[in-house]
Design a protein around this motif. Structure first.
Motif, PDB file in Angstrom:
ATOM      1  N   GLY A   1      16.324  30.218  -7.603  1.00  0.00           N
ATOM      2  CA  GLY A   1      16.042  30.617  -6.229  1.00  0.00           C
ATOM      3  C   GLY A   1      17.076  31.535  -5.629  1.00  0.00           C
ATOM      4  O   GLY A   1      16.756  32.369  -4.772  1.00  0.00           O
TER       5      GLY A   1
ATOM      6  N   ASP B   1      10.011  37.627  -2.002  1.00  0.00           N
ATOM      7  CA  ASP B   1       9.603  36.929  -3.220  1.00  0.00           C
ATOM      8  C   ASP B   1       9.049  35.547  -2.896  1.00  0.00           C
ATOM      9  O   ASP B   1       8.026  35.122  -3.438  1.00  0.00           O
ATOM     10  CB  ASP B   1      10.790  36.791  -4.181  1.00  0.00           C
ATOM     11  CG  ASP B   1      11.357  38.135  -4.602  1.00  0.00           C
ATOM     12  OD1 ASP B   1      10.568  39.020  -4.970  1.00  0.00           O
ATOM     13  OD2 ASP B   1      12.592  38.300  -4.553  1.00  0.00           O
ATOM     14  N   PHE B   2       9.723  34.840  -1.982  1.00  0.00           N
ATOM     15  CA  PHE B   2       9.245  33.509  -1.596  1.00  0.00           C
ATOM     16  C   PHE B   2       7.894  33.602  -0.894  1.00  0.00           C
ATOM     17  O   PHE B   2       7.025  32.742  -1.072  1.00  0.00           O
ATOM     18  CB  PHE B   2      10.270  32.823  -0.692  1.00  0.00           C
ATOM     19  CG  PHE B   2      11.508  32.366  -1.407  1.00  0.00           C
ATOM     20  CD1 PHE B   2      11.479  31.226  -2.216  1.00  0.00           C
ATOM     21  CD2 PHE B   2      12.695  33.069  -1.298  1.00  0.00           C
ATOM     22  CE1 PHE B   2      12.625  30.810  -2.885  1.00  0.00           C
ATOM     23  CE2 PHE B   2      13.838  32.654  -1.970  1.00  0.00           C
ATOM     24  CZ  PHE B   2      13.800  31.514  -2.772  1.00  0.00           C
TER      25      PHE B   2
ATOM     26  N   PRO C   1      20.626  38.000  -1.717  1.00  0.00           N
ATOM     27  CA  PRO C   1      20.285  37.409  -3.017  1.00  0.00           C
ATOM     28  C   PRO C   1      21.366  37.674  -4.060  1.00  0.00           C
ATOM     29  O   PRO C   1      21.911  38.783  -4.127  1.00  0.00           O
ATOM     30  CB  PRO C   1      18.974  38.101  -3.386  1.00  0.00           C
ATOM     31  CG  PRO C   1      18.378  38.510  -2.079  1.00  0.00           C
ATOM     32  CD  PRO C   1      19.543  38.863  -1.208  1.00  0.00           C
TER      33      PRO C   1
ATOM     34  N   VAL D   1       7.095  36.740 -10.372  1.00  0.00           N
ATOM     35  CA  VAL D   1       8.458  36.199 -10.391  1.00  0.00           C
ATOM     36  C   VAL D   1       8.702  35.510 -11.721  1.00  0.00           C
ATOM     37  O   VAL D   1       7.869  34.727 -12.193  1.00  0.00           O
ATOM     38  CB  VAL D   1       8.677  35.204  -9.225  1.00  0.00           C
ATOM     39  CG1 VAL D   1      10.050  34.556  -9.319  1.00  0.00           C
ATOM     40  CG2 VAL D   1       8.492  35.903  -7.889  1.00  0.00           C
TER      41      VAL D   1
ATOM     42  N   LEU E   1      16.280  35.327  -5.445  1.00  0.00           N
ATOM     43  CA  LEU E   1      15.044  35.802  -4.820  1.00  0.00           C
ATOM     44  C   LEU E   1      15.269  36.194  -3.361  1.00  0.00           C
ATOM     45  O   LEU E   1      16.025  35.549  -2.642  1.00  0.00           O
ATOM     46  CB  LEU E   1      13.970  34.714  -4.868  1.00  0.00           C
ATOM     47  CG  LEU E   1      13.016  34.732  -6.074  1.00  0.00           C
ATOM     48  CD1 LEU E   1      13.776  34.639  -7.383  1.00  0.00           C
ATOM     49  CD2 LEU E   1      12.010  33.583  -5.950  1.00  0.00           C
TER      50      LEU E   1
ATOM     51  N   LEU F   1       4.287  31.297 -10.040  1.00  0.00           N
ATOM     52  CA  LEU F   1       5.377  32.261 -10.158  1.00  0.00           C
ATOM     53  C   LEU F   1       4.920  33.529 -10.879  1.00  0.00           C
ATOM     54  O   LEU F   1       5.215  34.642 -10.443  1.00  0.00           O
ATOM     55  CB  LEU F   1       6.556  31.613 -10.898  1.00  0.00           C
ATOM     56  CG  LEU F   1       7.295  30.534 -10.095  1.00  0.00           C
ATOM     57  CD1 LEU F   1       8.123  29.642 -11.017  1.00  0.00           C
ATOM     58  CD2 LEU F   1       8.187  31.185  -9.036  1.00  0.00           C
TER      59      LEU F   1
END
Length: 292
Positions: A270, A277-278, A169, A264, A273, A259
């Motif tokens: 994106g 996180d996703f 990330p 988040v 992350l 989110l």
């Protein structure tokens, strides 16, 4: 002083590769991404970096004329080679019988498209392959999905693809391949291979990527649901997640709600992350829908 018994076994060289190709009437094609390794020391380097255990079955994709196959047979218990080209698949057992007669029974050749194969004659523990540049990422993801027995591996891909697979990330090259690969495993760049060890020589360097299987994030969402969030987030990677996930969530306010429920920042992008996180975003959407 090294004894002859300790000397490395012979591997295919440039003259051998060209002789085999001429025998089969094969001219390497860009369509199939055929670039054959012609340097034995490179093969030994790849096999050593893959850290293959003598008791493991190795899956090789695109064995071609058998350069890497011979090196893998020397190191592993057995090799399952998946080859899409019928002529190459038919010739490989004969090549192994000629160069490694004592190991000919340790090879299984599967004539198939690696993007479609879902079963093999043996369960492989490792993936070691020189992958065609144009399908490298889909092949790796497909195999990790369908063969949970794969615990580790090393793949040779286009150098910039190697950077993407191994990126974390915040990296400039972090994207969909990086995050989806992280669902299955930890990946790291394991080296760069020059162009002159191939025939024909590609116009760009190749990179080695090593991976170790790990458990996916703990989440109520399925892999497909998490991957849908990833695809949406990077389809418009310069937009904030609130905007990028608007269609996925149904609206920008709905995306922001998901989110925030996942902890988040809606104004983040994106590229910052991690896979966890996703996974939380996908799970948050499921929880919000269940509460309605």
């Amino acid at each position: 002083m090294t004894s002859s018994a300790d000397a490395p076994r012979p591997l295919l060289g440039a003259a051998d590769i060209r002789r085999l190709a001429e025998e089969l009437g094969i001219r390497p094609t860009k369509t199939l991404g055929q670039n054959f390794v012609i340097d034995g020391n490179t093969i030994r380097r790849i096999v050593a970096a893959a850290a293959v255990d003598p008791e493991e079955t190795v899956l090789e994709v695109g064995p071609g004329l058998g350069s890497l196959t011979l090196g893998l047979l020397d190191a592993a218990k057995s090799v399952v080679a998946v080859e899409i080209d019928p002529a190459l698949a038919a010739r490989l057992p004969a090549t192994v019988a000629e160069w490694r007669p004592d190991l000919a029974g340790h090879l299984d050749v599967v004539l198939a498209d690696a993007l479609k194969v879902t079963s093999l004659p043996q369960e492989p523990a490792a993936l070691v392959a020189n992958l065609p540049y144009n399908v490298a990422v889909p092949v790796v993801l497909h195999l990790l999905e369908h063969f949970p027995s794969l615990r580790h591996g090393l793949v040779m891909v286009q150098d910039e693809v190697a950077d993407r697979l191994a990126a974390g990330p915040g990296s400039r090259v972090y994207g969909v391949p990086s995050v989806k690969a992280a669902w299955y495993s930890s990946m790291r760049k394991a080296g760069v291979i020059g162009m002159n060890v191939f025939w024909p020589a590609p116009k760009i360097a190749s990179g080695l990527v090593a991976f170790t299987r790990r458990e996916p994030p703990v989440t109520k969402a399925s892999r497909a649901e998490v991957f849908a969030v990833i695809d949406a987030a990077f389809a418009q990677r310069r937009k904030t997640l609130r905007a990028a996930l608007a269609r996925w969530a149904g609206s920008a306010p709905a995306a922001e709600e998901c989110l925030r429920a996942a902890g988040v920042d809606p104004t983040a992008r994106g590229e910052v992350l991690a896979i966890e996180d996703f996974a939380r975003i996908a799970a948050a959407r499921l929880s919000l829908h269940a509460a309605l």
